[in-house]
Design a protein around this motif. Sequence first.
Motif, PDB file in Angstrom:
ATOM      1  N   ILE A   1      -7.112  10.288  69.809  1.00 12.93           N
ATOM      2  CA  ILE A   1      -7.903   9.963  68.611  1.00 12.93           C
ATOM      3  C   ILE A   1      -7.263  10.678  67.431  1.00 12.93           C
ATOM      4  O   ILE A   1      -7.207  11.913  67.386  1.00 12.93           O
ATOM      5  N   ASP A   2      -6.737   9.887  66.490  1.00 10.61           N
ATOM      6  CA  ASP A   2      -6.079  10.455  65.318  1.00 10.61           C
ATOM      7  C   ASP A   2      -7.098  11.115  64.384  1.00 10.61           C
ATOM      8  O   ASP A   2      -8.274  10.732  64.345  1.00 10.61           O
ATOM      9  N   VAL A   3      -6.617  12.090  63.630  1.00 12.75           N
ATOM     10  CA  VAL A   3      -7.471  12.830  62.697  1.00 12.75           C
ATOM     11  C   VAL A   3      -6.854  12.777  61.309  1.00 12.75           C
ATOM     12  O   VAL A   3      -5.649  13.004  61.149  1.00 12.75           O
ATOM     13  N   ASN A   4      -7.686  12.453  60.307  1.00 13.87           N
ATOM     14  CA  ASN A   4      -7.246  12.426  58.915  1.00 13.87           C
ATOM     15  C   ASN A   4      -8.157  13.338  58.097  1.00 13.87           C
ATOM     16  O   ASN A   4      -9.363  13.088  58.005  1.00 13.87           O
ATOM     17  N   VAL A   5      -7.594  14.421  57.542  1.00 16.54           N
ATOM     18  CA  VAL A   5      -8.359  15.342  56.696  1.00 16.54           C
ATOM     19  C   VAL A   5      -8.041  15.023  55.247  1.00 16.54           C
ATOM     20  O   VAL A   5      -6.917  15.232  54.791  1.00 16.54           O
ATOM     21  N   GLU A   6      -9.048  14.519  54.519  1.00 13.38           N
ATOM     22  CA  GLU A   6      -8.814  14.097  53.144  1.00 13.38           C
ATOM     23  C   GLU A   6      -8.804  15.264  52.159  1.00 13.38           C
ATOM     24  O   GLU A   6      -8.191  15.185  51.109  1.00 13.38           O
ATOM     25  N   ASP A   7      -9.516  16.331  52.473  1.00 13.43           N
ATOM     26  CA  ASP A   7      -9.571  17.489  51.576  1.00 13.43           C
ATOM     27  C   ASP A   7      -9.271  18.745  52.383  1.00 13.43           C
ATOM     28  O   ASP A   7     -10.146  19.302  53.054  1.00 13.43           O
ATOM     29  N   SER A   8      -8.021  19.187  52.326  1.00 16.82           N
ATOM     30  CA  SER A   8      -7.618  20.348  53.116  1.00 16.82           C
ATOM     31  C   SER A   8      -8.172  21.654  52.555  1.00 16.82           C
ATOM     32  O   SER A   8      -8.122  22.686  53.222  1.00 16.82           O
ATOM     33  N   HIS A   9      -8.710  21.642  51.336  1.00 17.82           N
ATOM     34  CA  HIS A   9      -9.358  22.835  50.800  1.00 17.82           C
ATOM     35  C   HIS A   9     -10.687  23.084  51.513  1.00 17.82           C
ATOM     36  O   HIS A   9     -11.039  24.225  51.831  1.00 17.82           O
ATOM     37  N   LEU A  10     -11.426  22.003  51.768  1.00 14.44           N
ATOM     38  CA  LEU A  10     -12.712  22.136  52.453  1.00 14.44           C
ATOM     39  C   LEU A  10     -12.533  22.295  53.958  1.00 14.44           C
ATOM     40  O   LEU A  10     -13.389  22.879  54.627  1.00 14.44           O
ATOM     41  N   ALA A  11     -11.454  21.758  54.496  1.00 13.01           N
ATOM     42  CA  ALA A  11     -11.175  21.875  55.935  1.00 13.01           C
ATOM     43  C   ALA A  11      -9.716  22.285  56.111  1.00 13.01           C
ATOM     44  O   ALA A  11      -8.849  21.464  56.412  1.00 13.01           O
ATOM     45  N   PRO A  12      -9.408  23.582  55.933  1.00 17.84           N
ATOM     46  CA  PRO A  12      -8.008  24.030  56.000  1.00 17.84           C
ATOM     47  C   PRO A  12      -7.360  23.817  57.360  1.00 17.84           C
ATOM     48  O   PRO A  12      -6.149  23.612  57.443  1.00 17.84           O
TER      49      PRO A  12
ATOM     50  N   HIS B   1     -17.740  21.489  68.462  1.00 13.94           N
ATOM     51  CA  HIS B   1     -18.659  20.342  68.553  1.00 13.94           C
ATOM     52  C   HIS B   1     -18.033  19.272  69.435  1.00 13.94           C
ATOM     53  O   HIS B   1     -16.834  18.983  69.328  1.00 13.94           O
ATOM     54  N   ALA B   2     -18.866  18.721  70.321  1.00 16.28           N
ATOM     55  CA  ALA B   2     -18.408  17.661  71.228  1.00 16.28           C
ATOM     56  C   ALA B   2     -19.012  16.336  70.795  1.00 16.28           C
ATOM     57  O   ALA B   2     -20.240  16.210  70.676  1.00 16.28           O
ATOM     58  N   PHE B   3     -18.151  15.334  70.563  1.00 16.35           N
ATOM     59  CA  PHE B   3     -18.581  13.980  70.223  1.00 16.35           C
ATOM     60  C   PHE B   3     -18.431  13.090  71.456  1.00 16.35           C
ATOM     61  O   PHE B   3     -17.508  13.276  72.252  1.00 16.35           O
ATOM     62  N   ASP B   4     -19.334  12.133  71.598  1.00 18.07           N
ATOM     63  CA  ASP B   4     -19.147  11.099  72.610  1.00 18.07           C
ATOM     64  C   ASP B   4     -18.009  10.199  72.115  1.00 18.07           C
ATOM     65  O   ASP B   4     -18.160   9.472  71.135  1.00 18.07           O
ATOM     66  N   ALA B   5     -16.858  10.271  72.780  1.00 20.20           N
ATOM     67  CA  ALA B   5     -15.672   9.549  72.300  1.00 20.20           C
ATOM     68  C   ALA B   5     -15.895   8.050  72.241  1.00 20.20           C
ATOM     69  O   ALA B   5     -15.293   7.353  71.409  1.00 20.20           O
ATOM     70  N   ALA B   6     -16.764   7.525  73.120  1.00 18.77           N
ATOM     71  CA  ALA B   6     -17.021   6.079  73.133  1.00 18.77           C
ATOM     72  C   ALA B   6     -17.730   5.625  71.863  1.00 18.77           C
ATOM     73  O   ALA B   6     -17.733   4.421  71.549  1.00 18.77           O
ATOM     74  N   LYS B   7     -18.333   6.545  71.114  1.00 16.65           N
ATOM     75  CA  LYS B   7     -19.076   6.198  69.906  1.00 16.65           C
ATOM     76  C   LYS B   7     -18.259   6.413  68.636  1.00 16.65           C
ATOM     77  O   LYS B   7     -18.773   6.249  67.532  1.00 16.65           O
ATOM     78  N   ILE B   8     -16.989   6.814  68.807  1.00 17.30           N
ATOM     79  CA  ILE B   8     -16.109   7.000  67.650  1.00 17.30           C
ATOM     80  C   ILE B   8     -15.321   5.724  67.422  1.00 17.30           C
ATOM     81  O   ILE B   8     -14.618   5.232  68.317  1.00 17.30           O
ATOM     82  N   ASN B   9     -15.453   5.163  66.240  1.00 15.09           N
ATOM     83  CA  ASN B   9     -14.759   3.926  65.888  1.00 15.09           C
ATOM     84  C   ASN B   9     -13.460   4.249  65.155  1.00 15.09           C
ATOM     85  O   ASN B   9     -13.483   4.722  64.016  1.00 15.09           O
ATOM     86  N   GLY B  10     -12.347   4.031  65.840  1.00 10.48           N
ATOM     87  CA  GLY B  10     -11.055   4.307  65.217  1.00 10.48           C
ATOM     88  C   GLY B  10     -10.751   5.789  65.204  1.00 10.48           C
ATOM     89  O   GLY B  10     -10.935   6.492  66.193  1.00 10.48           O
ATOM     90  N   LYS B  11     -10.314   6.270  64.059  1.00 10.32           N
ATOM     91  CA  LYS B  11      -9.902   7.670  63.961  1.00 10.32           C
ATOM     92  C   LYS B  11     -11.000   8.538  63.364  1.00 10.32           C
ATOM     93  O   LYS B  11     -11.977   8.037  62.793  1.00 10.32           O
ATOM     94  N   VAL B  12     -10.831   9.838  63.507  1.00  8.08           N
ATOM     95  CA  VAL B  12     -11.751  10.815  62.917  1.00  8.08           C
ATOM     96  C   VAL B  12     -11.281  11.136  61.499  1.00  8.08           C
ATOM     97  O   VAL B  12     -10.103  11.448  61.289  1.00  8.08           O
ATOM     98  N   ILE B  13     -12.209  11.049  60.529  1.00  8.17           N
ATOM     99  CA  ILE B  13     -11.878  11.299  59.126  1.00  8.17           C
ATOM    100  C   ILE B  13     -12.769  12.428  58.622  1.00  8.17           C
ATOM    101  O   ILE B  13     -13.991  12.348  58.719  1.00  8.17           O
ATOM    102  N   VAL B  14     -12.142  13.472  58.099  1.00  9.58           N
ATOM    103  CA  VAL B  14     -12.888  14.612  57.553  1.00  9.58           C
ATOM    104  C   VAL B  14     -12.894  14.460  56.039  1.00  9.58           C
ATOM    105  O   VAL B  14     -11.846  14.590  55.396  1.00  9.58           O
ATOM    106  N   LYS B  15     -14.083  14.193  55.479  1.00 10.01           N
ATOM    107  CA  LYS B  15     -14.149  13.883  54.050  1.00 10.01           C
ATOM    108  C   LYS B  15     -15.571  14.068  53.538  1.00 10.01           C
ATOM    109  O   LYS B  15     -16.511  14.318  54.309  1.00 10.01           O
ATOM    110  N   THR B  16     -15.743  13.941  52.226  1.00  8.31           N
ATOM    111  CA  THR B  16     -17.069  13.874  51.617  1.00  8.31           C
ATOM    112  C   THR B  16     -17.452  12.414  51.470  1.00  8.31           C
ATOM    113  O   THR B  16     -16.584  11.535  51.480  1.00  8.31           O
TER     114      THR B  16
END
Length: 806
Positions: free
Chosen positions: A217-228, A278-293
């Motif tokens: 599962i790919d991860v995209n962090v849009e704001d690295s200041h909030l999530a270094p 934190h553990a997510f149910d992977a079956a409920k994740i659509n596409g990639k994980v995006i860390v953003k506001t």
Amino acid sequence: MKISYNWLKQFIKTDWTSEQTSELLTDLGLEVEVVEKYQSIKGGLEGVVVGHVLTCEKHPDADRLKVTTVNIGLEAPIQIVCGAANVAAGQKVPVATIGTILYDKDGGEFAIKKGKIRGQESHGMICAEDELGLGSSHDGIMVLAEDLVPGTPAAEVFQIANDEVFEIGLTPNRADAMSHFGTARDLRAGMLQRGVNVELITPSVSNFRVDMRTLKIDVNVEDSHLAPRYCGVTISGISVHESPSWLQDRLKAIGLTPKNNIVDVTNYVLHELGQPLHAFDAAKINGKVIVKTVEEGTKFVTLDDVERTLSKEDLMICDEKGPLCIAGVFGGKKSGVTDGTTTIFLESAYFDPVSIRKTAKRHQLSTDASFRFERGIDPTITEYALKRAALLIQEVAGGKITSDVVEVYPKKIEDFSVLLNFSHVSKIIGQEISKDTIKKILVSLDIKVNSVSDSGLGLTIPAYRVDVQREIDVIEEILRVYGYNNINFSKKFNATVANSPRTEDYKVQNVIASQLNSQGFHEMMANSLTTAAYAKLSASLKEEHNVSMLNPLSSDLATLRQSLLFSALEAVSYNINRKNSDLKLFEFGKTYHKYLNGYEEHKHLSLTISGNRNKETWTNTQKSTDFFLLKGYVKAILGRLGIEKISNTPVHSDIFSEGTAITYNNDILVEIGVVKKPILKHFGIKQDVYYADFNWDLVLKIITGKIKYSEIPKYPEVRRDLALLIDETTTYESIFNLAKQTEKAFLKDVNLFDVYQGDKLPKGKKSYALSFTIQDNTKTLTDSQIDKIMSKLQQTFETELGASLR
């Protein structure tokens, strides 16, 4: 914060008692408030042993009872009367001996006593599992394994966990100690300083390996200041069920309720290492994980089934369809782990503390995760904690690791650099500590010594010590590990007496406060934080001048006050609503303002009166307070402070329906007035309120000059009265000023003692009765001199004011 001693000993091997350890932790600044015992079964099954039923016969006087003889490891067997249908000779059973305390399901205790049941002696009780707290069944007695030896304590058979738990009053700055590992790290430093060589043991993650790469599962962090830093990994083929007893006991000991094996592991690692997961149910994740506001007003349902309205400043963990979790604070309902979950995406991250703190406050959520994130966790263990949790999940839930660790860490969080001067250490601590001891302490705290000189050390502070960024912080660390109790104190007591001027602010305040108290006033102390809406009640207060809080507790405490008036009206309203309507209040306080050139604070004294002057008695009728009463109190304060050469000017204020200002050298010293009805209505006040506002900064400036004394006159003063008929528009102030200008040498005072207006006077006229006090400081005045002065005054009044004698 609760720390399990058994858990702590997994990191640091020690045979110290809990009392010794708690004393050292307290000396190190981790104050142990209480040490509590924990047992996985209440009472620890003390007094319960394995028994061997030798004989079992029917009770002679009761059909449902049986008389047994039981070997419990003593010289002779004991007799026990038992009512269980399944008891039989040859069984191994749990026996509660005489004096044993057992507990019912509600926690109530009952003691096993020697007694007679239908004439037969009974010396104990053969127990069912619910009577021991081992289950809920009461179908019959427990039958144990046949190979158990009679007399064996039941606590050994059922592996009852016994622990001691430290309740630590953790101060907000010690974010590094918010875990068992962090506490052990501090404990090691303290023990090394006391000559006890111990080693810090960390759980190994060397067995972590990817079993198959089938679910990335790919991860995209849009704001690295909030999530270094953000890490994640997938684990497939898990089975969600109850955690093993060892894991449950660990969590129960520190006050947590076990949920399921996946959630319990994340909680375990959080309290073990201080890293929230934190553990997510992977079956409920659509596409990639995006860390953003997300957009302002977005709706989101959290794990507690509450729909929350998100702010555009809330950092969220999302997928391609929407939010899954409030980052670092609380999980989402739709993406959480359930009994049917077979694949998870496990998250470990470092989030910006300020962002998490604001989000937690905004949504009124305080979780174990947010508690740590908002204080600052260790950014270097993010991946290590993820691997530790993944291995534990495999141990308790099975499954295989099905992806490499995905990590987004664009800019490494650097350690802090500090220069330490040895002379400063001695000066601050008050005692010289050897350089070797200082270096030993710093190394035990994982502080790296980069350079050494005769004058000091060049240090690198680990990033997880967010509270150690200055030289003074390092000195504090040296002192707490060295031991406050090891600092020698001189037996000689030195004291200095500071000479402060009589016009020191606190002294002047005390003088005026005492005077006002003697006049029936009560001092009030209002909160400087107030609502921004009050600025709308007066045109002289601008909303853009409000000093706003960055993170207010509520909208009612969002700004610093620009005026003391509204605090006073809140107090008046509060008292009136509680049937206390006769009020005299005063407050020393500050107002706060934001201007283009910066922030300003101004000191004020406010007086507020309302209701009746005094209580009604048979000798004294009630009389309402009024403007002139308040003005009298103001003049008394100015007189007590020796402030003269003041003048009165009309005041045009949108908070007063009527008012005046007392000025000193054209600067407004005090404003006095009757508060307008619309403002009073806002506070629900129906009676008149009179208010005075002193510019206290100006008061202090005026009275800082030298005190001038004059000799008391030796010669008598003379009083003469005049009754003047004047225009009704003529003011007493104009008469007073005119009299002072006319006779500067001998006129000491002018007083208005009667005013008359009625139908016996010409239209547009009124009568003033005035007294004039005349005195010569060098000799006694003669009648001719007095008559001359009065004639001069009368002529001036007739010429300038059109006055005539009545």
